[in-house]
Enzyme design. Structure first.
Site, mmCIF file in Angstrom:
data_model
loop_
_atom_site.group_PDB
_atom_site.id
_atom_site.type_symbol
_atom_site.label_atom_id
_atom_site.label_comp_id
_atom_site.label_asym_id
_atom_site.label_seq_id
_atom_site.Cartn_x
_atom_site.Cartn_y
_atom_site.Cartn_z
ATOM 1 N N ASP A 111 7.854 -44.413 31.256
ATOM 2 C CA ASP A 111 7.024 -44.501 32.476
ATOM 3 C C ASP A 111 5.860 -45.598 32.518
ATOM 4 O O ASP A 111 5.487 -46.172 33.478
ATOM 5 C CB ASP A 111 6.354 -42.949 32.747
ATOM 6 C CG ASP A 111 5.724 -42.407 31.695
ATOM 7 O OD1 ASP A 111 5.351 -42.943 30.762
ATOM 8 O OD2 ASP A 111 5.281 -41.204 31.823
ATOM 9 N N ASP A 114 0.768 -48.001 27.673
ATOM 10 C CA ASP A 114 -0.750 -47.676 27.435
ATOM 11 C C ASP A 114 -0.994 -48.338 26.211
ATOM 12 O O ASP A 114 -1.018 -49.557 26.160
ATOM 13 C CB ASP A 114 -1.023 -46.287 27.826
ATOM 14 C CG ASP A 114 -2.560 -46.086 27.761
ATOM 15 O OD1 ASP A 114 -3.177 -46.910 28.191
ATOM 16 O OD2 ASP A 114 -3.186 -45.148 27.629
HETATM 17 P P1 5GP Z 1 0.841 -44.955 24.591
HETATM 18 O O1 5GP Z 1 1.241 -44.132 23.222
HETATM 19 O O2 5GP Z 1 1.173 -46.294 25.399
HETATM 20 O O3 5GP Z 1 -0.803 -44.900 24.799
HETATM 21 O O4 5GP Z 1 1.038 -43.930 25.879
HETATM 22 C C1 5GP Z 1 2.003 -43.662 26.561
HETATM 23 C C2 5GP Z 1 2.148 -42.403 27.239
HETATM 24 O O5 5GP Z 1 1.089 -41.940 27.523
HETATM 25 C C3 5GP Z 1 2.979 -42.497 28.212
HETATM 26 O O6 5GP Z 1 4.313 -41.970 28.132
HETATM 27 C C4 5GP Z 1 2.209 -41.188 29.036
HETATM 28 O O7 5GP Z 1 2.893 -40.270 28.766
HETATM 29 C C5 5GP Z 1 0.921 -41.006 28.708
HETATM 30 N N1 5GP Z 1 0.008 -41.959 29.735
HETATM 31 C C6 5GP Z 1 -0.614 -43.327 29.316
HETATM 32 N N2 5GP Z 1 -1.469 -43.656 30.470
HETATM 33 C C7 5GP Z 1 -1.189 -42.551 31.410
HETATM 34 C C8 5GP Z 1 -1.614 -42.379 32.638
HETATM 35 O O8 5GP Z 1 -2.264 -43.138 33.238
HETATM 36 N N3 5GP Z 1 -1.361 -41.208 33.294
HETATM 37 C C9 5GP Z 1 -0.278 -40.393 32.706
HETATM 38 N N4 5GP Z 1 0.011 -39.235 33.396
HETATM 39 N N5 5GP Z 1 0.121 -40.425 31.593
HETATM 40 C C10 5GP Z 1 -0.424 -41.654 30.704
HETATM 41 MG MG MG Z 2 5.281 -40.296 28.291
#
Ligand code: 5GP
Ligand code: MG
Length: 186
Positions: A111, A114
């Site tokens: 999705d 981040d």
């Molecule tokens: P990362 O490991 O890249 O920081 O995070 C990825 C995961 O964090 C995504 O798959 C999602 O589940 C969650 N996440 C990151 N940003 C958002 C956001 O703005 N909204 C939501 N609902 N989930 C997020």
């Molecule tokens: Mg996720």
């Protein structure tokens, strides 16, 4: 293109809508054509989709129907938790895929990209299974938040640094069924 009707009872919780369902569907149609062409150029006619659940379920369901090629579908679940007193998140494999991907072309679908920790873990797990190739497609990319150097091969939309919900993305497990993507009221 199926455009879903407004959901006033849920949308009332939003401060603003970032992407309407129509904008999302228009972009997915383009992405589907781009990805189909990418694999066709490489003479690949079947790919294995790895859906990172739960957040990308809605995205995958829609995007896969814009692919004019054969796909196999599997999913992986990653859980993240805060480790000790440090602020760093440590992603853990909570449920692995079950299809054999040895010598197969894999497309990971998530999705949102981040900090990058989640997809780094995903690529690490898949890399150990000797696939022919692994590409990454994310619906949303918050580039400025990256903590580890990772980028997606295909991106739906680059978005600013805000917590978003809808179209699969949750807050406290709710809002996944919102057809648009928006920012919650405080
Ligand atoms: P990362 O490991 O890249 O920081 O995070 C990825 C995961 O964090 C995504 O798959 C999602 O589940 C969650 N996440 C990151 N940003 C958002 C956001 O703005 N909204 C939501 N609902 N989930 C997020
Ligand atoms: Mg996720």
């Amino acid at each position: 293109m199926a455009i879903f009707p407004k959901q006033p009872t849920i949308e009332v919780d939003l401060e603003r809508i970032l992407l309407t369902n129509e904008q999302i569907q228009t972009r997915l149609k383009e992405l589907g054509a781009t990805i189909t062409a990418y694999y066709r150029q490489r003479d690949v006619n079947t790919i294995t989709l790895v859906c990172i659940t739960n957040g990308s379920i809605v995205f995958v369901a829609d995007l896969m129907r814009y692919f004019d090629m054969h796909v196999r579908l599997d999913s992986m679940r990653i859980s993240s938790y805060l480790e000790g007193t440090s602020a760093s998140r440590k992603p853990q494999l909570a449920a692995d895929i079950s299809l054999d991907i040895r010598n197969e072309h894999v497309l990971v679908l998530d999705d949102i990209l981040d900090t990058g920790h989640t997809l780094t873990k995903v690529l690490d797990v898949l890399g150990g299974k000797a696939p022919a190739s692994v590409e990454v497609c994310v619906l949303l990319d918050k580039k400025e938040r990256r903590e580890v150097p990772i980028q997606a091969n295909f991106v739906g939309f680059e978005i600013p640094n805000a917590f978003v919900v809808g179209y699969g993305l949750d807050f406290d497990q709710k809002y996944r069924n919102l057809a648009c993507i928006g920012v919650l009221k405080h």
